[in-house]
Design an enzyme around this catalytic site. Structure first.
Site, PDB file in Angstrom:
ATOM      1  CG  ASP A  81      -2.138   0.662   0.959  1.00  0.00           C
ATOM      2  OD1 ASP A  81      -2.444   1.628  -0.021  1.00  0.00           O
ATOM      3  OD2 ASP A  81      -2.969   0.745   1.826  1.00  0.00           O
ATOM      4  CG  ASP A 107      -5.900   5.317  -2.803  1.00  0.00           C
ATOM      5  OD1 ASP A 107      -5.095   5.394  -2.422  1.00  0.00           O
ATOM      6  OD2 ASP A 107      -7.034   4.980  -2.410  1.00  0.00           O
ATOM      7  N   GLY A 162     -11.811   3.391   1.008  1.00  0.00           N
ATOM      8  CA  GLY A 162     -12.663   4.142   1.770  1.00  0.00           C
ATOM      9  C   GLY A 162     -13.638   3.371   2.564  1.00  0.00           C
TER      10      GLY A 162
HETATM   11  N1  GUN Z   1      -6.594   0.646   3.156  1.00  0.00           N
HETATM   12  C1  GUN Z   1      -7.616   0.760   3.448  1.00  0.00           C
HETATM   13  N2  GUN Z   1      -8.474   1.848   2.774  1.00  0.00           N
HETATM   14  C2  GUN Z   1      -7.672   2.144   1.926  1.00  0.00           C
HETATM   15  C3  GUN Z   1      -7.832   3.155   0.724  1.00  0.00           C
HETATM   16  O1  GUN Z   1      -9.127   3.601   0.412  1.00  0.00           O
HETATM   17  N3  GUN Z   1      -6.694   3.273   0.043  1.00  0.00           N
HETATM   18  C4  GUN Z   1      -5.451   2.899   0.148  1.00  0.00           C
HETATM   19  N4  GUN Z   1      -4.597   3.087  -0.609  1.00  0.00           N
HETATM   20  N5  GUN Z   1      -5.272   2.043   1.149  1.00  0.00           N
HETATM   21  C5  GUN Z   1      -6.306   1.668   1.891  1.00  0.00           C
END
Ligand code: GUN
Length: 689
Positions: free
Chosen positions: A104, A139, A212
């Protein structure tokens, strides 16, 4: 356990491609091609915090069958002691994990802690440079409580950042393109459409996570979660895996998977363990007051809840996290097996009782499917194979199972009453002979009574009332409609079908009789005439419903047909008057299979199964009996149905082969990897002329 996964890089041309190997409706078993092996979905990526490794990644790989994990590239970037070794030796060595590593980008940290200090390109470049398999662009997190304006801004900013992120990723790093939009269907679908259509120099986004949604899961707002999934599925390219960002409670797996979700990730296994909570497919259990474990577990075997409570905190967390990971993996295996056996919806129904909020979400889905007036519902229904061997365990929820809704739709749309009665007379106004018996197989329990009734009134059409609705007697061995398992009182209280239902099927409601049993003897000659009319009608009903050949054409085509039979007297093969074998009714599931001769006949009649046009290069292979592979199809009719027959033609419309589709028309045009059609017979050139 880990040894079962091959970690070798895929062929460069396959990188980022996704193929489907099995399905139940839109739930699918998929394979995503990466540089560290083929990731098999549906699956959960356990979150590994590179600073606090509750379970070592190597142990996950070796002991828990974890093929892929997710970690946070922002955390690695931020901490010098992680960043340098990651840049020097790569993230796989840093974590000591040989499988697929997803990262992430820091978006979640910005949602939890406020601003973060890394740039959009910088974080993608970092993920590329440390050798991540699937990274995530930066994002903008859209919270469910934000205004439409704020959420629109989150969607737009994310979309604006997409091209530069794809450019920075280069040829080797696959990227997640998250979908935002809060609780607003129109924003979710706009976000999905835009993120799904961004193209890069090498490829677009490989995976689309739905972002989200963590606040929704924390507050058990599952109805809203389901609405979001439905809104985005309409627009996400069908050949991209869908990931639910931050969702990892096993209770949510079946319902999400039944809507086409392929990937999950979560730290729940470790976070819940820290405060003494156990994940189960039915909800969360606190260990506080447990005397015994309410489930079996390899990890907790031989140790009691009170012994666990007395453990030192770290030791207890470690043990419970292992249990949580074990149960998570087991529930995913159960879901995958349910897809293979065509039982995903019955698992969804069972799990929907795990919490009131989950039940609420399920009831919403059930209504949507029954109404079938929106894109997602119709996609779920029409992609569910309507013929499947095995039985249907009946509950009050079963009527909304997509494959049963699909079967009913095909009866309504494709079935018509026979044109002539057993005496050969035209049936002007077909009446109804209603069978109200649940004793199956009906061909054994009610056939003699039907023959008796028809001997007196030839213009009645036998129809069986089942808990799933009306089943024409000429489709009486259609599985699973012929194997509905429910208790007797359900069968004995089935209502008489409404006039409207009967009219919809072309039947005359004013001429309805209920089948009675009697011992009256019907003359042998008449009995055999009616018997053979019933058999003919069965073949032509199957041709209409499963092969799209009208009763009229089938009557002409199969005039004076002959048959051979199984040891129990059921028709096994059908031959035309000139002795060519054209059809084989399947005793296993009540469907009907075409032979090459049958396919050629239907093709030249200009009727029959939907067609697809094969690319020139693939024609010799498919004529030779090889399967049709995605990417080699130029054009396709609507109405290709997984599990049913289709005709494969060349660009002049000449027949090349016939087969059973593994996908829908929409999927055929979008996938570029995997088998589209299982070829049942290739037509050699001299044969086709
Ligand atoms: N991890 C949990 N929700 C999100 C999200 O909306 N975007 C990202 N990049 N990681 C997340």
């Amino acid at each position: 356990m880990g040894a079962q996964f091959d970690t070798s890089a895929c062929r460069p041309q396959d990188l980022g491609k996704f193929e489907i190997t099995d399905r139940d409706g839109v739930s699918r078993l998929g394979r995503l091609f990466t540089n560290h092996g083929v990731l098999e979905t549906p699956m959960l990526l356990p979150v590994v915090n590179p600073n606090i490794r509750t379970i070592e990644p190597r142990e996950m790989w070796e002991e828990f069958g974890v093929q892929a994990l997710i970690t946070n590239s922002y955390v690695i970037w931020k901490h010098e002691k992680l960043r340098t070794p990651a840049l020097e030796n790569g993230v796989h060595e840093l974590l000591d994990f040989p499988g697929v590593i997803v990262t992430d980008s820091g978006t979640f940290q910005s949602y939890v802690y406020g601003d973060i200090d890394v740039g959009v390109k910088e974080i993608v470049a970092f993920q590329r440079d440390i050798g991540v398999d699937i990274g995530t662009m930066l994002d903008v997190f859209g919270r469910p409580d934000q205004s439409i304006g704020e959420l629109r801004e989150a969607v737009n900013q994310t979309v604006e950042r997409a091209p530069e992120s794809l450019e920075e990723a280069g040829s080797n790093l696959l990227l997640n393109g998250p979908i935002q939009g809060g609780l607003h269907d129109f924003l979710r679908s706009e976000s999905a459409e835009k993120m799904g259509s961004v193209s890069g120099d090498f490829r677009g986004f490989t995976v689309h996570p739905i972002g989200g949604i963590v606040p929704l899961m924390e507050q058990h707002r599952y109805l809203e979660l389901v609405k979001i999934i439905l809104a985005v599925r309409e627009k996400i390219p069908i050949n991209s895996p869908i990931h639910l960002f931050g969702c990892g409670h096993p209770m949510l797996f079946p319902m999400s998977i039944s809507l086409g979700v392929d990937l999950f990730d979560s730290a729940a296994y470790a976070l819940f363990a820290r405060d003494g909570r156990l994940l189960t497919p039915h909800g969360t259990v606190r260990i506080e007051n447990l005397k015994e474990w309410p489930f079996t577990s390899r990890i907790l075997n031989g140790i009691s809840p009170s012994e666990v409570r007395e453990m030192e905190e770290n030791e207890r967390t470690d043990l419970l996290a292992r249990y949580n990971l074990e149960i998570t993996q087991a529930e995913l295996a159960k879901c995958r097996e349910a897809i293979r056996s065509g039982k995903i919806w019955s698992l969804v129904e069972q799990r929907s009782h795990s919490s009131p909020q989950l039940r609420e979400a399920y009831l919403f889905l059930k209504d949507r499917l029954s109404l079938n007036n929106d894109f997602s519902s119709s996609e779920i229904i029409s992609s569910s194979s309507p013929v499947r061997s095995g039985s249907e365990r009946w509950t009050s929820d079963s009527k909304s199972r997509p494959h049963l809704l699909h079967a009913n739709m095909l009866i309504r749309e494709r079935w018509n009453p026979p044109l002539t009665n057993w005496k050969g007379g035209i049936i002007e106004k077909p009446g109804v002979l209603l069978v109200l018996s649940g004793r199956t197989p009906w061909r054994d329990s009610v056939k003699s009574d039907i023959i008796r009734s028809l001997s007196k009134n030839p213009n009645l059409i036998p129809m069986i009332q089942t808990p799933n609705g009306l089943l024409p007697y000429d489709l009486e061995d259609w599985a699973p409609l012929c194997h509905i398992q429910s208790f007797d009182s359900i069968w004995s209280t089935l209502p008489i079908p409404s006039d409207e239902t009967l009219r919809e099927l072309g039947l005359d409601p004013s001429n309805l009789s209920i089948l009675q049993s009697s011992d009256e003897v019907v003359e042998k000659e008449i009995r055999s005439q009616i018997f053979s009319w019933l058999e003919q009608s069965q073949i032509s009903a199957k041709c209409s419903v499963f092969l799209r050949a009208s009763r009229e054409s089938t009557a002409e085509w199969l005039e004076n047909m002959t048959v051979d039979r199984s040891s129990t007297g059921r028709i096994r093969n059908v031959f035309t008057a000139d002795g060519r074998h054209v059809l084989s009714p399947r005793l296993r599931d009540g469907g009907i299979s075409l032979t090459n001769e049958g396919a050629k006949d239907l093709h030249s009649l200009g009727e029959g199964p939907p067609r697809l046009v094969l690319e020139k290069d693939a024609i010799p292979f498919v004529r030779d009996g090889r399967n049709v592979i995605h990417g080699f199809i130029e054009q396709v009719d609507d109405e290709i149905i997984p599990g049913l027959a289709c005709l494969i033609v060349d660009s002049d419309g000449d027949l090349v082969a016939h087969g059973i589709s593994k996908c829908t028309s929409n999927e055929i045009m979008q996938f570029n990897k995997g088998i589209a059609i299982r070829t049942r017979g290739g037509i050699k050139i001299q044969e086709s002329k």
